[in-house]
Design a protein around this motif. Structure first.
Motif, PDB file in Angstrom:
ATOM      1  N   CYS A 112       0.872  -1.264   0.058  1.00  0.00           N
ATOM      2  CA  CYS A 112      -0.190  -0.247  -0.243  1.00  0.00           C
ATOM      3  C   CYS A 112       0.919   1.427  -0.256  1.00  0.00           C
ATOM      4  O   CYS A 112       0.499   2.212  -0.963  1.00  0.00           O
ATOM      5  N   SER A 113       2.341   1.657   1.046  1.00  0.00           N
ATOM      6  CA  SER A 113       2.791   2.201   0.660  1.00  0.00           C
ATOM      7  C   SER A 113       3.858   2.279  -0.351  1.00  0.00           C
ATOM      8  O   SER A 113       4.185   3.637  -1.349  1.00  0.00           O
ATOM      9  N   VAL A 114       3.848   1.195  -1.363  1.00  0.00           N
ATOM     10  CA  VAL A 114       4.879   1.295  -2.625  1.00  0.00           C
ATOM     11  C   VAL A 114       4.142   1.862  -3.436  1.00  0.00           C
ATOM     12  O   VAL A 114       3.948   2.867  -4.383  1.00  0.00           O
ATOM     13  N   MET A 115       2.379   1.702  -3.227  1.00  0.00           N
ATOM     14  CA  MET A 115       1.428   1.973  -4.298  1.00  0.00           C
ATOM     15  C   MET A 115       1.214   3.414  -4.272  1.00  0.00           C
ATOM     16  O   MET A 115       0.762   3.986  -4.964  1.00  0.00           O
ATOM     17  N   GLY A 116       1.214   4.207  -3.252  1.00  0.00           N
ATOM     18  CA  GLY A 116       1.304   5.612  -2.568  1.00  0.00           C
ATOM     19  C   GLY A 116       2.451   6.727  -3.580  1.00  0.00           C
ATOM     20  O   GLY A 116       2.597   7.153  -4.246  1.00  0.00           O
ATOM     21  N   GLN A 117       3.523   5.416  -3.653  1.00  0.00           N
ATOM     22  CA  GLN A 117       5.125   6.419  -3.685  1.00  0.00           C
ATOM     23  C   GLN A 117       4.913   6.317  -5.732  1.00  0.00           C
ATOM     24  O   GLN A 117       4.854   7.197  -6.415  1.00  0.00           O
ATOM     25  N   GLU A 118       4.185   5.271  -5.999  1.00  0.00           N
ATOM     26  CA  GLU A 118       3.955   5.107  -7.682  1.00  0.00           C
ATOM     27  C   GLU A 118       3.110   5.491  -7.612  1.00  0.00           C
ATOM     28  O   GLU A 118       3.291   6.689  -9.251  1.00  0.00           O
ATOM     29  N   ALA A 119       1.636   6.632  -7.500  1.00  0.00           N
ATOM     30  CA  ALA A 119       0.492   7.226  -7.100  1.00  0.00           C
ATOM     31  C   ALA A 119       1.821   8.221  -7.841  1.00  0.00           C
ATOM     32  O   ALA A 119       1.600   9.701  -8.964  1.00  0.00           O
ATOM     33  N   LEU A 120       2.992   9.156  -6.524  1.00  0.00           N
ATOM     34  CA  LEU A 120       2.488  10.233  -6.397  1.00  0.00           C
ATOM     35  C   LEU A 120       3.868  10.663  -7.881  1.00  0.00           C
ATOM     36  O   LEU A 120       3.654  11.077  -8.664  1.00  0.00           O
ATOM     37  N   GLU A 121       5.212   9.862  -7.803  1.00  0.00           N
ATOM     38  CA  GLU A 121       5.495   9.526  -9.273  1.00  0.00           C
ATOM     39  C   GLU A 121       4.977   9.714 -10.667  1.00  0.00           C
ATOM     40  O   GLU A 121       5.122  10.606 -11.624  1.00  0.00           O
ATOM     41  N   ALA A 122       3.963   8.610 -10.457  1.00  0.00           N
ATOM     42  CA  ALA A 122       2.972   9.040 -11.745  1.00  0.00           C
ATOM     43  C   ALA A 122       2.668  10.787 -11.793  1.00  0.00           C
ATOM     44  O   ALA A 122       2.654  11.266 -12.627  1.00  0.00           O
ATOM     45  N   ALA A 123       1.829  10.902 -11.166  1.00  0.00           N
ATOM     46  CA  ALA A 123       1.628  12.544 -10.821  1.00  0.00           C
ATOM     47  C   ALA A 123       2.879  13.591 -11.414  1.00  0.00           C
ATOM     48  O   ALA A 123       1.911  14.516 -11.963  1.00  0.00           O
ATOM     49  N   ILE A 124       3.733  13.659 -10.977  1.00  0.00           N
ATOM     50  CA  ILE A 124       4.722  14.151 -11.091  1.00  0.00           C
ATOM     51  C   ILE A 124       5.410  13.799 -12.565  1.00  0.00           C
ATOM     52  O   ILE A 124       5.522  15.038 -13.110  1.00  0.00           O
ATOM     53  N   TYR A 125       4.941  13.197 -13.169  1.00  0.00           N
ATOM     54  CA  TYR A 125       6.241  12.756 -14.259  1.00  0.00           C
ATOM     55  C   TYR A 125       4.634  13.671 -15.593  1.00  0.00           C
ATOM     56  O   TYR A 125       5.052  13.711 -16.807  1.00  0.00           O
ATOM     57  N   ASN A 126       3.265  12.728 -15.149  1.00  0.00           N
ATOM     58  CA  ASN A 126       2.060  13.726 -15.770  1.00  0.00           C
ATOM     59  C   ASN A 126       2.194  15.286 -15.425  1.00  0.00           C
ATOM     60  O   ASN A 126       1.810  15.866 -16.357  1.00  0.00           O
ATOM     61  N   TYR A 127       2.521  16.161 -15.349  1.00  0.00           N
ATOM     62  CA  TYR A 127       2.413  17.290 -14.867  1.00  0.00           C
ATOM     63  C   TYR A 127       3.956  17.512 -15.253  1.00  0.00           C
ATOM     64  O   TYR A 127       3.217  18.521 -16.017  1.00  0.00           O
ATOM     65  N   ARG A 128       5.021  17.315 -15.845  1.00  0.00           N
ATOM     66  CA  ARG A 128       6.196  17.513 -16.546  1.00  0.00           C
ATOM     67  C   ARG A 128       6.584  17.067 -18.207  1.00  0.00           C
ATOM     68  O   ARG A 128       6.946  17.073 -18.971  1.00  0.00           O
ATOM     69  N   GLY A 129       4.951  16.481 -18.416  1.00  0.00           N
ATOM     70  CA  GLY A 129       4.433  16.284 -19.892  1.00  0.00           C
ATOM     71  C   GLY A 129       5.385  14.656 -20.316  1.00  0.00           C
ATOM     72  O   GLY A 129       5.528  15.254 -21.258  1.00  0.00           O
ATOM     73  N   ILE A 130       6.197  13.863 -19.136  1.00  0.00           N
ATOM     74  CA  ILE A 130       6.854  12.793 -19.529  1.00  0.00           C
ATOM     75  C   ILE A 130       6.099  11.360 -19.394  1.00  0.00           C
ATOM     76  O   ILE A 130       5.541  11.335 -19.092  1.00  0.00           O
TER      77      ILE A 130
END
Length: 300
Positions: A112-130
């Protein structure tokens, strides 16, 4: 019944920052979303970030999740942790820090904590258009667990970042092997491969000429015996024992004779057929990496 901490139960019964962030096209502000997991697999998380474009600072964070007590608490904890951070600072947040914020999670719920870290990474890279494929190599590997769609790349990442050394631990962190179980042998092979790679890295580091190392360390004085003992105990307590305890084992420092470190393996570690691997991979390699390449660990 899972043994949850008070913090986990608090954020489960009264989640902070649950919901969505609407994109109202506010000047200088951008909203980004990161999705991980799937409802069919039992866990899914959507993380919303509101970011100040001029500073890359996270102004607000909210979540929507489908999952258990740990999933809700981990998601809520993550949103509390990242608000006020810049995106680069937020990318450094680890799943272990999420679990620590909660006062710990049951080993079987660490995914569950791993899932949170992965969602954070996904949101940040989506923000940066990567695009996802440009920053996440999880899908580029060989499919190992067909039940949960987990590749060898994702398993290797979990093993490296969390110092895992059993298939059961891998299941707890990324769910691989938690379905039909047919991939457990492959997971064991991946763990061995990662540990061998780690040992090669340590050997390569330790092969640097002594005069080169001295030039980078400057005038650093050698450790006194008291400092050396204290550092060994610190590494065991903070980096080794938590991993062993989570797997039903433990280790105790028994004696030190120069570079020879004598320890007592307890619990599951004392009776485990792979106790030699535990000594060399989980304990000796870590002490060599942190203190001295000449250290040898023996069980008494």
């Amino acid at each position: 019944m899972w043994d949850y901490t008070d913090k986990v139960l608090e954020l489960f019964y009264d989640p902070k920052n649950q919901g969505t962030i609407e994109d109202n096209h506010e000047p200088g502000v951008k909203v980004s979303v990161g999705d991980v997991g799937s409802i069919s697999c039992g866990d899914a998380l959507r993380l919303h970030l509101k970011v100040e474009e001029a500073t890359d600072k996270i102004l607000d964070a909210r979540f929507q999740t489908f999952g258990c007590t740990s999933a809700i608490a981990s998601s809520s904890a993550l949103t509390e942790m990242v608000k006020g951070l810049t995106l680069d600072e937020a990318l450094k947040v680890t799943n272990k820090e999420i679990a620590d914020y909660l006062g710990g999670l049951p080993e079987a719920k660490m995914h569950c904590s791993v899932m949170g870290q992965e969602a954070l990474e996904a949101a940040i890279y989506n923000y940066r258009g990567i695009p996802l494929e440009a920053h996440d190599d999880d899908d580029e590997g060989v499919l190992i667990c067909s039940c949960f769609g987990i590749t060898d790349a994702k398993i290797k990442k979990a093993v490296r970042h969390n110092n895992l050394f059993s298939a059961e631990q891998v299941t707890n962190y990324v769910k691989a092997g938690g379905g039909c179980g047919s991939c457990l042998a492959k997971i064991d092979d991946i763990i061995k491969e990662v540990k061998q790679e780690y040992e090669k890295e340590i050997a390569s580091t330790n092969s640097v000429p002594a005069n080169t190392k001295d030039s980078t360390l400057g005038q650093q004085k050698p450790l006194t015996n008291v400092q050396r003992i204290a550092l060994i105990q610190k590494v065991l307590d903070e980096e080794v024992r938590p991993v062993l305890i989570a797997d039903g084992g433990d280790v105790e420092l028994y004696d030190i004779e120069g570079d020879k470190i004598k320890v007592i393996l307890k619990g599951a570690c004392g009776s485990c057929s792979s106790s030699t691997a535990t000594l060399k991979v989980a304990i000796e390699s870590r002490l060599r990496d942190r203190i001295s390449k000449d250290i040898i660990v023996e069980a008494v």
